[in-house]
Design a protein around this motif. Structure first.
Motif, PDB file in Angstrom:
ATOM      1  N   LEU A 128       0.830  -1.206   0.000  1.00  0.00           N
ATOM      2  CA  LEU A 128       0.000   0.000   0.000  1.00  0.00           C
ATOM      3  C   LEU A 128       0.861   1.251   0.000  1.00  0.00           C
ATOM      4  N   ALA A 129       1.874   1.290   0.840  1.00  0.00           N
ATOM      5  CA  ALA A 129       2.754   2.459   0.899  1.00  0.00           C
ATOM      6  C   ALA A 129       3.425   2.707  -0.446  1.00  0.00           C
ATOM      7  N   GLY A 130       3.819   1.643  -1.134  1.00  0.00           N
ATOM      8  CA  GLY A 130       4.429   1.789  -2.448  1.00  0.00           C
ATOM      9  C   GLY A 130       3.460   2.328  -3.479  1.00  0.00           C
ATOM     10  N   TRP A 131       2.233   1.828  -3.465  1.00  0.00           N
ATOM     11  CA  TRP A 131       1.218   2.345  -4.385  1.00  0.00           C
ATOM     12  C   TRP A 131       1.022   3.844  -4.185  1.00  0.00           C
ATOM     13  N   VAL A 132       0.901   4.251  -2.933  1.00  0.00           N
ATOM     14  CA  VAL A 132       0.628   5.659  -2.646  1.00  0.00           C
ATOM     15  C   VAL A 132       1.833   6.517  -3.004  1.00  0.00           C
ATOM     16  N   ASP A 133       3.027   6.069  -2.656  1.00  0.00           N
ATOM     17  CA  ASP A 133       4.236   6.839  -2.929  1.00  0.00           C
ATOM     18  C   ASP A 133       4.438   7.050  -4.421  1.00  0.00           C
ATOM     19  N   LYS A 134       4.216   6.011  -5.211  1.00  0.00           N
ATOM     20  CA  LYS A 134       4.417   6.084  -6.665  1.00  0.00           C
ATOM     21  C   LYS A 134       3.136   6.454  -7.408  1.00  0.00           C
ATOM     22  N   GLN A 135       2.039   6.637  -6.655  1.00  0.00           N
ATOM     23  CA  GLN A 135       0.736   6.944  -7.240  1.00  0.00           C
ATOM     24  C   GLN A 135       0.359   5.939  -8.336  1.00  0.00           C
ATOM     25  N   LYS A 136       0.430   4.680  -7.974  1.00  0.00           N
ATOM     26  CA  LYS A 136       0.067   3.594  -8.888  1.00  0.00           C
ATOM     27  C   LYS A 136      -1.433   3.356  -8.811  1.00  0.00           C
ATOM     28  N   THR A 137      -2.175   4.278  -9.413  1.00  0.00           N
ATOM     29  CA  THR A 137      -3.629   4.282  -9.325  1.00  0.00           C
ATOM     30  C   THR A 137      -4.241   3.007  -9.870  1.00  0.00           C
ATOM     31  N   GLY A 138      -3.780   2.563 -11.022  1.00  0.00           N
ATOM     32  CA  GLY A 138      -4.346   1.369 -11.640  1.00  0.00           C
ATOM     33  C   GLY A 138      -4.240   0.151 -10.744  1.00  0.00           C
ATOM     34  N   GLU A 139      -3.091  -0.031 -10.106  1.00  0.00           N
ATOM     35  CA  GLU A 139      -2.903  -1.187  -9.231  1.00  0.00           C
ATOM     36  C   GLU A 139      -3.783  -1.083  -7.994  1.00  0.00           C
ATOM     37  N   MET A 140      -3.894   0.103  -7.443  1.00  0.00           N
ATOM     38  CA  MET A 140      -4.756   0.279  -6.268  1.00  0.00           C
ATOM     39  C   MET A 140      -6.201  -0.055  -6.595  1.00  0.00           C
ATOM     40  N   LEU A 141      -6.716   0.534  -7.672  1.00  0.00           N
ATOM     41  CA  LEU A 141      -8.120   0.318  -8.013  1.00  0.00           C
ATOM     42  C   LEU A 141      -8.392  -1.140  -8.373  1.00  0.00           C
TER      43      LEU A 141
END
Length: 314
Positions: free
Chosen positions: A142-155
């Motif tokens: 989760l921290a990596g998604w937010v830091d890199k703004q990996k929107t597609g992976e989060m959604l």
């Protein structure tokens, strides 16, 4: 008269609306103002006094309540305990999370977190919301998604839930969520403006960690998997608009013509039809799009006519 018919109260925000509040309330269109804070004694986070409702006589509601809490709220109460909004999603909102009461008390000096619920007024075909992760998510991921703004992976890791007019869903504090495009809803929530944005860059924002830093802010996120069966527990039933889990935070009841409106402070949003709201001290016409502030002093009321409303309270 004790009941107040409220004007629109539309503070600025960062996402687009689509004019649905204007159509619903029959007020001038403000497409860049996609929220209407109804009977609000809550300010936008870090932007006070934005968000506060004003009464017809020019008084700020929060000041009026503080001056005479017994008249507005009833014996022994000092706060409304609730925030109601109309929300018009003219675009998908960012994936975000609200802290619970324990986190808010420890880190944001508030007794309230921000559990909320949505009552869908209208929705375009194939409308949806993102609600909870579909699998367990590790803290580092989760921290990596937010830091890199990996929107597609989060959604992609969330549950995508279809919604239609009439649906009602509880969104507990901590649960990642995003309202999809094409939805007008009534939102009831604890009276705070605490949001931890997991997405922010694509919405023109620098961050969204409530000034706490993401190392701390992400600790409020529910990273556990929410199965379809578990998600079903967030919906009401034939006899309840919202599940019993909502009762700790707020009340929400669907009313029709002929139904009694119990005595006590509350917000009434008329979602269909027209009729009257009558009691010992009040008798006024109501119609779709009206938002009404009902003080304790009004006593019991009754809704009359071919009309449907949502009553919201602490």
């Amino acid at each position: 008269m004790t009941v107040e018919v409220l004007p629109a109260n539309q503070p600025e925000t960062f996402y687009r609306g689509a004019g649905r509040i204007a159509e619903f309330r029959n007020v001038p269109a403000l497409p860049d103002r996609p929220e209407d804070w109804v009977g609000s004694v809550t300010t936008r986070f870090g932007l006070a006094p934005s968000g506060l409702s004003t009464l017809a006589d020019g008084r700020v509601l929060a000041e009026a309540v503080a001056a005479d809490p017994a008249w507005w709220l009833g014996p022994g109460r000092t706060g409304t305990g609730v925030l109601v909004k109309l929300l018009d999603a003219g675009q998908r909102l960012p994936l975000h999370v609200h802290p619970d009461r324990t986190f808010a008390n420890a880190h944001l000096a508030s007794p309230y977190g921000k559990t909320e619920a949505w009552v869908i007024v209208s929705a375009q075909p194939n409308a949806f919301v993102h609600l909870g992760f579909a699998r367990d998510v590790e803290a580092a991921e989760l921290a990596g998604w937010v830091d890199k703004q990996k929107t597609g992976e989060m959604l992609a890791a969330t549950n995508r839930i279809p919604v239609a007019a009439g649906d009602a869903i509880l969104c507990p504090a901590g649960l990642p969520h995003a309202i999809g495009d094409g939805i007008l809803l009534v939102e009831v929530q604890e009276p705070t403006d605490f949001s931890v944005l997991l997405e922010y860059r694509d919405f023109g924002l620098a961050d969204g960690h409530l000034g706490l830093g993401y190392d701390l802010a992400l600790q409020c996120v529910d990273r556990a998997a929410w199965s379809p069966a578990r998600l079903d527990t967030l919906r009401g039933s034939a006899t309840r608009l919202l599940p019993e889990a909502a009762d700790e935070f707020f009340g929400a009841r669907r009313l029709y013509g002929g139904d009694r409106v119990d005595a006590g402070f509350g917000i009434l949003v008329v979602v269909a039809g027209e009729g009257r709201l009558a009691g010992e001290k009040d008798d006024l016409p109501v119609r779709r799009g009206d938002t009404l502030l009902v003080p304790y002093a009004a006593g019991p009321l009754r809704l009359q006519g071919q009309v449907e409303a949502i009553r919201l309270s602490a």
